[in-house]
Design a protein around this motif. Structure first.
Motif, mmCIF file in Angstrom:
data_model
loop_
_atom_site.group_PDB
_atom_site.id
_atom_site.type_symbol
_atom_site.label_atom_id
_atom_site.label_comp_id
_atom_site.label_asym_id
_atom_site.label_seq_id
_atom_site.Cartn_x
_atom_site.Cartn_y
_atom_site.Cartn_z
ATOM 1 N N HIS A 1 0.840 -1.202 0.000
ATOM 2 C CA HIS A 1 0.000 0.000 0.000
ATOM 3 C C HIS A 1 0.875 1.252 0.000
ATOM 4 C CE1 HIS A 1 -3.235 2.793 1.187
ATOM 5 N NE2 HIS A 1 -4.062 1.844 0.777
ATOM 6 N N VAL A 2 0.331 2.334 -0.519
ATOM 7 C CA VAL A 2 1.089 3.578 -0.577
ATOM 8 C C VAL A 2 1.282 4.196 0.794
ATOM 9 C CG1 VAL A 2 -0.957 5.025 -0.958
ATOM 10 C CG2 VAL A 2 1.274 5.775 -1.837
ATOM 11 N N ASP A 3 0.392 3.893 1.712
ATOM 12 C CA ASP A 3 0.484 4.435 3.078
ATOM 13 C C ASP A 3 1.493 3.619 3.879
ATOM 14 O OD1 ASP A 3 0.168 5.523 5.545
ATOM 15 O OD2 ASP A 3 -1.975 5.175 5.710
ATOM 16 N N GLU A 4 2.547 4.289 4.372
ATOM 17 C CA GLU A 4 3.599 3.585 5.098
ATOM 18 C C GLU A 4 3.093 2.971 6.390
ATOM 19 O OE1 GLU A 4 6.693 6.386 5.708
ATOM 20 O OE2 GLU A 4 7.445 6.285 3.641
ATOM 21 N N SER A 5 2.277 3.698 7.123
ATOM 22 C CA SER A 5 1.779 3.171 8.395
ATOM 23 C C SER A 5 0.895 1.952 8.182
ATOM 24 C CB SER A 5 1.009 4.258 9.146
ATOM 25 O OG SER A 5 -0.149 4.644 8.431
ATOM 26 N N ALA B 1 10.114 7.888 10.615
ATOM 27 C CA ALA B 1 9.099 7.177 11.396
ATOM 28 C C ALA B 1 8.932 5.752 10.893
ATOM 29 C CB ALA B 1 7.770 7.934 11.331
ATOM 30 N N PHE B 2 8.920 5.575 9.561
ATOM 31 C CA PHE B 2 8.779 4.223 9.013
ATOM 32 C C PHE B 2 9.996 3.369 9.364
ATOM 33 C CE2 PHE B 2 9.604 1.124 5.695
ATOM 34 C CZ PHE B 2 8.404 0.427 5.664
ATOM 35 N N GLN B 3 11.185 3.936 9.270
ATOM 36 C CA GLN B 3 12.388 3.169 9.596
ATOM 37 C C GLN B 3 12.376 2.704 11.046
ATOM 38 O OE1 GLN B 3 15.747 5.590 8.536
ATOM 39 N NE2 GLN B 3 15.304 5.529 6.352
ATOM 40 N N MET B 4 11.917 3.546 11.941
ATOM 41 C CA MET B 4 11.856 3.149 13.345
ATOM 42 C C MET B 4 10.823 2.037 13.554
ATOM 43 S SD MET B 4 12.156 6.873 15.212
ATOM 44 C CE MET B 4 12.023 6.134 16.830
ATOM 45 N N LYS B 5 9.656 2.172 12.944
ATOM 46 C CA LYS B 5 8.631 1.135 13.086
ATOM 47 C C LYS B 5 9.069 -0.170 12.427
ATOM 48 C CE LYS B 5 4.764 4.428 13.190
ATOM 49 N NZ LYS B 5 3.546 4.906 12.484
ATOM 50 N N TRP B 6 9.698 -0.047 11.258
ATOM 51 C CA TRP B 6 10.167 -1.239 10.557
ATOM 52 C C TRP B 6 11.254 -1.952 11.363
ATOM 53 C CZ3 TRP B 6 7.591 -3.577 7.025
ATOM 54 C CH2 TRP B 6 8.179 -4.461 6.116
ATOM 55 N N ARG C 1 1.265 -0.227 5.733
ATOM 56 C CA ARG C 1 2.169 -1.338 5.435
ATOM 57 C C ARG C 1 2.774 -1.910 6.710
ATOM 58 N NH1 ARG C 1 4.338 2.190 1.437
ATOM 59 N NH2 ARG C 1 6.349 2.205 2.491
ATOM 60 N N VAL C 2 3.156 -1.035 7.615
ATOM 61 C CA VAL C 2 3.739 -1.514 8.869
ATOM 62 C C VAL C 2 2.698 -2.270 9.691
ATOM 63 C CG1 VAL C 2 4.766 -0.788 11.047
ATOM 64 C CG2 VAL C 2 5.468 0.310 8.933
ATOM 65 N N ASP C 3 1.490 -1.750 9.777
ATOM 66 C CA ASP C 3 0.436 -2.436 10.530
ATOM 67 C C ASP C 3 0.135 -3.804 9.931
ATOM 68 O OD1 ASP C 3 0.284 -0.277 12.170
ATOM 69 O OD2 ASP C 3 -1.467 0.623 11.206
ATOM 70 N N ALA C 4 0.089 -3.876 8.593
ATOM 71 C CA ALA C 4 -0.156 -5.163 7.953
ATOM 72 C C ALA C 4 0.971 -6.144 8.243
ATOM 73 C CB ALA C 4 -0.324 -4.964 6.448
ATOM 74 N N SER C 5 2.198 -5.670 8.209
ATOM 75 C CA SER C 5 3.339 -6.551 8.485
ATOM 76 C C SER C 5 3.329 -7.033 9.923
ATOM 77 C CB SER C 5 4.649 -5.813 8.182
ATOM 78 O OG SER C 5 4.691 -5.389 6.840
ATOM 79 N N GLU C 6 3.023 -6.153 10.861
ATOM 80 C CA GLU C 6 2.954 -6.572 12.261
ATOM 81 C C GLU C 6 1.865 -7.617 12.477
ATOM 82 O OE1 GLU C 6 2.389 -3.059 14.516
ATOM 83 O OE2 GLU C 6 4.500 -2.448 14.453
ATOM 84 N N SER C 7 0.735 -7.449 11.823
ATOM 85 C CA SER C 7 -0.362 -8.391 12.004
ATOM 86 C C SER C 7 -0.046 -9.750 11.404
ATOM 87 C CB SER C 7 -1.645 -7.829 11.370
ATOM 88 O OG SER C 7 -1.948 -6.551 11.890
ATOM 89 N N LEU C 8 0.689 -9.770 10.289
ATOM 90 C CA LEU C 8 0.921 -11.016 9.573
ATOM 91 C C LEU C 8 2.179 -11.741 10.040
ATOM 92 C CD1 LEU C 8 0.056 -9.829 5.953
ATOM 93 C CD2 LEU C 8 -1.393 -11.127 7.512
ATOM 94 N N PHE C 9 3.216 -11.001 10.428
ATOM 95 C CA PHE C 9 4.505 -11.623 10.685
ATOM 96 C C PHE C 9 4.822 -11.805 12.164
ATOM 97 C CE2 PHE C 9 5.618 -9.128 6.635
ATOM 98 C CZ PHE C 9 4.973 -10.073 5.854
ATOM 99 N N LEU C 10 4.065 -11.178 13.033
ATOM 100 C CA LEU C 10 4.311 -11.309 14.466
ATOM 101 C C LEU C 10 3.210 -12.142 15.108
ATOM 102 C CD1 LEU C 10 5.439 -7.681 15.401
ATOM 103 C CD2 LEU C 10 6.844 -9.611 14.686
ATOM 104 N N ASN C 11 3.584 -12.844 16.158
ATOM 105 C CA ASN C 11 2.645 -13.701 16.865
ATOM 106 C C ASN C 11 2.946 -13.613 18.351
ATOM 107 O OD1 ASN C 11 1.036 -15.798 17.876
ATOM 108 N ND2 ASN C 11 1.281 -17.008 16.012
ATOM 109 N N PRO C 12 1.926 -13.377 19.182
ATOM 110 C CA PRO C 12 2.194 -13.346 20.629
ATOM 111 C C PRO C 12 2.815 -14.639 21.144
ATOM 112 C CG PRO C 12 0.009 -12.476 20.146
ATOM 113 C CD PRO C 12 0.525 -13.050 18.873
ATOM 114 N N LYS C 13 2.509 -15.763 20.495
ATOM 115 C CA LYS C 13 3.152 -17.034 20.833
ATOM 116 C C LYS C 13 4.465 -17.112 20.065
ATOM 117 C CE LYS C 13 -1.254 -19.409 21.581
ATOM 118 N NZ LYS C 13 -2.130 -20.549 21.179
ATOM 119 N N THR C 14 5.509 -16.607 20.701
ATOM 120 C CA THR C 14 6.779 -16.430 19.997
ATOM 121 C C THR C 14 7.442 -17.747 19.633
ATOM 122 O OG1 THR C 14 7.865 -16.245 22.148
ATOM 123 C CG2 THR C 14 7.213 -14.198 21.063
ATOM 124 N N ALA C 15 7.006 -18.848 20.204
ATOM 125 C CA ALA C 15 7.611 -20.134 19.868
ATOM 126 C C ALA C 15 6.994 -20.766 18.625
ATOM 127 C CB ALA C 15 7.491 -21.100 21.045
#
Length: 1413
Positions: free
Chosen positions: A696-700, A741-746, A702-716
């Motif tokens: 998406h053109v919106d940086e924030s 801001a994007f670099q810090m979030k990324w 893209r970051v939100d989508a990446s956090e939702s898809l690539f991170l999991n509270p169950k880290t194992a």
């Protein structure tokens, strides 16, 4: 930068100090016997004493206390236990030991066997360290006693405190008297001393509360001792010292609060309740009391004679400062019982007789709480001296209202009035609340919210039963006023939440049907989010409950969601990035916490296939008159996924509905569907939507989508194949995003992702389910038998993905890579090497794969060619790239691959020296970074002997020098040798500059060498075992360095000062033929004049680069000098105080204090550094160099003001006096005003910023007032006759004009600094009035500086986003003095313009104030 350094000083408070062990204590360790447990305890004590910082001692004290506990449990020898207990307890009395008290005391309650023996040791130590013997520093006994009384299960030691109560009280009194005497002598107590005074007053409060009889009888019989004068007693000493603190202005606000509470506790010891009430009512609040309602005995009127104080106690208490009086009132509300506060006294009023009876035959009865304290608190809140005072006044107001509420509930008030708070007082309280709802201080706003909540509770308690209609009308008016403030007013939301609980959510919706839409749209403002969320959560809960009550649960949910969901959907799909991001962070979690099932109607509205019952779909949403586009649906979906992930509604990973083998093909992505589970309910999402979100053109977004898809509270959990494929798409597309801001979030996202990868792979290795496919390269690897083959496949895919990612990031750092790609790659590499070691394990020596030797980084990253590539990146044009390359190389093996021999290191040093000598700043910085890398890797870590002076040397250090005679003059410390070589190099460059400044500046002059020295000192840890032994030689090296700094200043400062504004046209030839043009003969010869003019222009063009070279070289030199001195002063050990309670005990003082050899710079050198900073600020005209000088001066002043040595604190006072003398000096010209007075405002700002937090801002208050006085120049003082105005030069002004402009520039700098906003608020109104008066000055310089000074005031008080008309009205109502002068000046200007006095109202003419003046 100066504020950043000041914050660093506060964070490193315990870095520069440690528990100070006297030599006698260390010698007594030999008394412990050779018992195994005692030797273990002795070893722990010695190791503890060897630590150099409190941080290190806090980490070690747990082991020390455990060894002492083991000794108590395993030894029966009473003599040994007595010796060990004394050594252990004596730690509590040593200087700087307070952070260790809690841990040290925690083990004393576990073993009852030796309680009596431990108590005896403690009693003996109290007597030795008490004020009678003076063995310890002041407050050491009271500090230990306070810790004892605050620790549970130490009753036997509290009994010892009871027995030693007089000694503890004498320690408090003696210490406080000592501090008061120092403040009376114009000394400035350090923040540590202020904290000690506060703790001592708290200890006195505990003593007065728990052991009052011992204090009242201390002056009689055996209790009398030599410290108590014959004609006095301990009670009188306690009252006198607390009252002297309240009368002083040198103590911190916390000390005043503690003094007020302790003072009221002391009064209760000697006075009965009736006497105490009478003393407060008549002695403090000056009410003429006739009688006490309900009491016939008038003996309480002799209360003044009971107070053990010589003098007019009440007179002195009435004449303390407003802050001290406010703290005393707080003490009354805190320590005095509510019964006393609610006593009704018959008082004489105007028109009443001696019995308090007025003309109508009624008596006027008043109470302390309602008629004395509450009106005075209203007065303080209406007229605060500054923002700090306003906060404290509101805090006391909150305590007062809490006491009123409790008194009403307990029916303690004996008045017959239905409302004990009069209508006038209630209106004043509400006005105070409205005026402070938008206060800049968040803690002030919180207090206002508490005040309003308590006020509403009081009204609800009063208006009960039949009077509920009055309450509802009262609350409705307040709600209407709050709703009119607008959605951007953050102060209204917490009061609205309180009103929602009382009135109901539907009532507020009836008053404003668009309330939810306004609140959601208000989230676009960051300042509003937190407050709006507190209201929104309360509002949604109340609305849901009301819908349940009226419509039932099922139908109630439909009505509730019909109200709530549309505003959120509109907000999430609005396309405003800030609004959507803030809704994700604050509002949407609150919505789902109240109604978690509302996520399914929203997903169904987005056409997401959800396996749920149709009854959960909200029919109201399907009827929305809106059609979302695909991009809007993707934005809403990402928000829902992100919040679901944070609330743990989103379970498991994002997997594909299809065969994993098919999903690997990128062309099949459009045909796939992602499968997720929300609360166990399956939902299918088109994979194409996920790709659209990640691209998406919106940086924030893209970051939100990446956090939702690539991170999991169950880290194992292992990422799925679909997640890795999506990540392969996302990472390359985001490598060139330049937004900070994007670099810090990324970076934050990958930090969490790498942690997940490590946890997941380590778990698989521990369980034996998987081994890397390349593990058997050198040895035959056994196959892993796994019950779940998909788990092993996932682990292998993840392993290969990390190999690919590390290689991709490294290959993105190719030499000609764009800056955005390169900085992103280096940031991610830094994050990766912080999670995994970059040093590859030796697989040939590992028999079994373990978590320690798992290596997922590409092997090519640590090859010699890769090392040289990163070393070459140090010379990049961008600062961040150079710094990132340096940080990555620090994690490489030592020595660096490819630079492991002495000859290679010498080559790097020679290359770095060539760069350091470059006049280009980026090249000199690159060379300094390379030398910093060599110093860190080879000198500090390996101990090599490296020299970077004229003759470059590099060889490994030998345990014994081969030629002792030739090496006698050299240091045995590699650090000193390296720093000395840099100083020798600097000396050679300075000597070259003294011979030919132009040639030196063409070769960068000294800024490169100074930068290398600064980087070197930044790498030093002064508390480390490597640096501490070399301090004596370091002191000599720093002495030489300071001498060179002064020589550099004498060379370069004149170039960048005001004298350099008229540089000669040729630096090599002072004479200039151009001056001959001024002769009269040549004026009449046109041809000759034209010839000279043409020659002069050519000469100027040739000479211009020369002057620029010298100017640039000199200002860079001055900038680096200031930064170097600031870096040194931040961390070095400073001289410590040599005073104690007993000034004559010099031997004891020397035994207690830190040895003078630990101080690197003495007082004279510190004074020379400060004088150097002031000289630079007085003469410098380059803003960049001035800013760096201010940063260094701030660091110096902060270290000195935080020191407990009065000599160091007095240095800042002397520098401030020099600054004031320079500001008001006579004979100044317009050149002194260039660039807004150049370094004078910066010097004042450095003093103001350096003052420690929590301590009184003496410098700020005194000199802001001086600046106001200096700038307050009346027209009569600046207007001169025409004959006087004809001055000898165009640069000379009337006496007093230049200092006035300096004052305005200083005020402008102070009001513009956000770190000083709270402290300068008390001077804002007076400064504004002076500025308005100065608009009519006949001098343009004063008018201009006054106008510029008005700008920060307007920005702070008026704001940028609201209507200026309404804001000006609010400000003028809050500050009547400004309103008066605005009206006065506006009327005079209007009369002058229109010929008649203006009849327009204040709101219509206030716009003209800034225009007309």
């Amino acid at each position: 930068m100066s504020a950043k350094w000041r914050a660093l000083q506060h964070r490193h408070r315990y870095t520069y100090s440690a528990v100070i062990f006297p030599h006698s204590y260390l010698d007594s360790l030999t008394q412990l016997t050779s018992n195994e447990l005692s030797q273990k305890f002795c070893h722990q004590l010695k190791q503890f004493a060897s630590l150099k910082s409190i941080y290190a001692q806090v980490n070690h004290v747990k082991s020390l206390s455990t060894s002492f506990n083991d000794l108590l449990l395993g030894v029966d020898d009473a003599n040994l236990v007595s010796i060990a207990s004394r050594l252990y307890l004596e730690l509590l009395f040593l200087e700087n030991s307070l952070p260790l008290h809690k841990t040290l005391l925690s083990v004393l309650s576990k073993n009852r066997k030796f309680w009596g023996l431990i108590g005896g040791c403690f009693r003996q130590l109290c007597e030795e360290y008490g004020a009678l013997h003076g063995k310890g520093k002041r407050f050491c006994v009271s500090r230990v006693a306070l810790s004892m009384m605050s620790t549970p299960k130490l009753g036997y030691l509290v009994d010892v405190v009871d027995e030693c109560c007089v000694l503890v009280a004498l320690d408090v009194v003696a210490g406080l008297n000592c501090v008061v005497a120092e403040t009376n002598g114009l000394a400035r107590p350090s923040p540590i001393v202020m904290e000690q005074c506060q703790e001592a007053l708290s200890c006195m409060y505990y003593l007065l509360q728990r052991f009052p009889s011992r204090l009242t009888n201390a002056g009689e019989g055996e209790s009398r001792n030599e410290l108590v004068p014959e004609d006095s007693n301990l009670s009188e000493m306690v009252v006198s010292v607390i009252l002297s603190i309240l009368k002083s202005t040198a103590f911190s606000r916390d000390c005043f609060v503690a003094a007020g509470v302790s003072f009221c506790a002391a009064l209760q010891v000697w006075l009965s309740p009736q006497e105490l009430g009478y003393l407060i009512m008549e002695g403090v609040f000056e009410r003429k009391i006739c009688s006490l309602v309900g009491y016939t005995d008038s003996g309480y009127k002799n209360a003044r004679s009971v107070i053990p104080y010589r003098g007019d106690f009440c007179f002195e208490l009435r004449n303390v400062s407003p802050l001290s009086r406010l703290c005393f009132i707080r003490g009354v509300l805190t320590a005095v019982s509510r019964v006393v506060l609610n006593f009704r006294f018959v008082v004489e009023t105007e028109g009443s007789n001696l019995g308090g009876v007025d003309e109508n035959g009624k008596q006027s009865s008043q109470s302390i709480l309602y008629d004395c304290i509450l009106p005075e608190l209203c007065h303080y809140c209406e007229n605060p001296s500054d923002s700090h005072f306003n906060f404290h006044a509101l805090t006391v107001m909150q305590i007062c209202l809490q006491q009123i509420k409790t008194s009403i509930l307990a029916d303690l008030d004996r008045t017959t009035q239905s409302d004990p708070i009069s209508e006038d007082l209630g209106a004043r309280v509400l006005r105070i609340i409205w005026n402070n709802l938008e206060d800049p201080l968040s803690q002030t706003v919180k207090q206002v919210h508490l005040v309003l909540d308590l006020f509403l509770d009081i009204k609800a308690t009063i208006y009960r039963g039949d009077e509920y209609v009055k309450l509802k009308s009262f609350l409705g008016k307040i709600a209407a006023d709050l709703l009119c403030l607008g959605a951007r007013c953050k102060g209204r939301y917490v009061p609205l939440a309180s009103l929602t609980k009382r009135l109901g959510a539907k009532t507020l919706l009836g008053m404003n049907p668009k309330l939810l839409f306004e609140v959601v749209q208000a989230y676009v403002d960051d300042d509003v989010c937190s407050a709006a969320t507190s209201f929104l959560k309360c509002f949604l809960q109340c609305l849901r409950d009301e819908c349940w009550d009226t419509e039932g649960v099922d139908r109630g949910y439909e009505v509730y969601r019909g109200h709530c969901l549309p505003p959120f959907l509109y907000g999430l799909a609005s396309g405003v990035s800030k609004l959507r991001s803030n809704l994700n962070t604050y509002a949407l979690p609150s919505l789902l916490e109240v109604d978690v099932d509302s996520i399914f109607p929203m997903l169904s509205f987005l056409s997401i296939s959800v396996d749920i019952e149709t009854g959960l779909i909200c029919p109201t949403l399907s009827c929305l008159e809106i059609v979302f586009s695909i991009e809007q649906k993707v934005a809403v979906l990402v928000s829902l996924l992100k919040v679901s992930r944070s609330l743990q509604l989103f379970e498991g990973d994002v997997d594909s509905c299809h065969n994993p083998a098919i999903s690997e093909e990128g062309c099949m992505m459009k045909e796939q569907h992602a499968l997720i589970y929300l609360k166990g309910i399956q939902a299918k999402i088109p994979a194409e939507w996920l790709v659209l979100a990640l691209t998406h053109v919106d940086e924030s977004l893209r970051v939100d989508a990446s956090e939702s898809l690539f991170l999991n509270p169950k880290t194992a959990s292992l990422p799925s194949t679909l997640e890795l494929n999506l990540m392969r798409i996302s990472v390359p597309l985001n490598m060139r995003c330049c937004s900070t801001a994007f670099q810090m979030k990324w970076g934050s996202l990958f930090r969490k992702f790498f942690s997940r990868v490590r946890t997941a792979l380590e778990r698989q290795i521990k369980q034996g389910n998987w081994q890397p496919s390349d593990w058997g390269k050198n040895e035959s690897a056994s196959l892993c038998a796994s019950d779940d083959e998909s788990t092993a496949i996932r682990a292998e895919n993840l392993y290969q993905f990390m190999k690919w990612l590390s290689a991709f990031l490294f290959f993105s750092c190719y030499p000609s890579a764009p800056y955005e790609r390169k900085i992103m790659a280096m940031e991610l590499i830094m994050i990766m090497v912080n999670v995994w070691s970059i040093v590859p394990p030796l697989q040939g020596k590992c028999e079994v794969l373990s978590t320690e030797n798992l290596y997922i980084i590409s092997e090519g990253l640590t090859r010699p060619a890769s090392t040289m590539l990163l070393v070459g990146s140090i010379i990049d044009s961008w600062d961040r790239l150079r710094e990132s390359s340096f940080r990555i190389l620090l994690n490489f093996p030592t020595p660096l691959p490819g630079i492991s021999s002495e000859s290679k290191v010498q080559e790097v040093i020679l290359w770095a020296k060539t760069l350091v000598c470059s006049p280009r700043v980026r090249e000199s910085d690159a060379g300094a970074l390379a030398l910093r890398l060599i110093f860190r890797k080879y000198v500090l870590e390996l101990g090599w002997i490296v020299g970077a002076s004229v003759n470059v040397i590099c060889h490994t250090s030998e345990p014994e020098l081969p030629n002792g005679r030739s090496q006698k003059s050299k240091s045995r410390f590699p650090i000193i040798l390296y720093i000395t070589s840099l100083i020798e190099w600097l000396q050679a460059v300075v000597e070259q500059g003294e011979k030919d400044l132009l040639e030196a500046c063409q070769n960068s002059f000294v800024h490169g060498v100074l930068l290398a020295l600064r980087y070197t000192f930044e790498e030093l840890d002064w508390n480390s075992d490597v640096v501490t032994p070399s301090i004596p030689e370091m002191r000599d090296a720093l002495g030489k360095l300071l001498q060179l700094v002064m020589r550099i200043t004498s060379l370069a400062l004149w170039v960048v000062s005001s004298d350099a504004l008229c540089l000669p046209q040729d630096m090599d030839d002072i004479e200039d033929d151009g001056f001959l043009l001024q002769t009269p003969d040549e004026i009449g010869t046109p041809s000759l004049a034209l010839e000279h003019e043409a020659k002069d222009l050519t000469y100027k063009e040739e000479a211009k680069p020369t002057a620029q070279i010298v100017m640039v070289g000199c200002w860079l030199a001055m900038k680096e000098v200031s930064l170097l001195l600031g870096t040194i002063i931040r961390k070095i050990p400073l001289p410590t105080a040599t005073s104690s309670i007993d000034e004559g005990a010099a031997d004891l003082a020397m035994d207690r204090l830190m040895p003078t050899s630990d101080a690197v710079l003495d007082v004279n050198q510190l004074e020379a550094i400060g004088n150097h900073f002031l000289e630079v600020l007085f003469k410098m005209k380059h803003n960049g160099a001035i800013d760096k000088t201010r940063a260094g001066f701030t660091a110096l002043c902060n270290r000195l003001l935080c020191s407990d040595d009065p000599r160091l604190c007095q240095l800042t006072e002397s520098w401030m006096e020099q600054l004031m003398e320079r500001t008001v000096a006579k004979g100044q010209t317009v050149d002194d005003l260039l660039r807004r007075s150049a370094g004078i405002p910066a010097a004042f700002s450095a003093f103001f910023l350096s003052e420690p937090q929590g301590a009184p801002k003496k410098l700020l208050q005194r000199h802001c007032a001086d600046a106001d006085t200096l700038s307050d120049v009346e027209d009569a003082n600046v207007q001169k006759s025409e004959s006087d105005a004809k001055l000898s030069s165009a640069k000379i002004r009337v006496e007093g004009v230049i200092p006035t402009v300096h004052a305005f520039n200083v005020l402008k700098a102070a009001f513009n600094d956000a770190n000083l906003a709270t402290d300068t608020s008390g001077f804002a109104a007076e400064a504004m009035i002076i500025s308005i008066r100065s608009f009519s000055s006949p001098h343009w310089e004063i008018r201009n500086s006054a106008c510029l000074h008005t700008q920060p005031w307007s920005a702070e008080w008026l704001g940028f986003l609201m209507c200026i008309n309404e804001n000006l009205q609010d400000v003028l109502l809050q500050v009547p003095s400004i309103a008066f002068i605005c009206i006065q000046r506006t009327e005079s200007r209007t009369e002058w313009l229109q010929g008649a006095q203006s009849n327009s109202n204040l709101a219509s003419i206030v716009h003209q104030v800034y225009v007309l003046f």
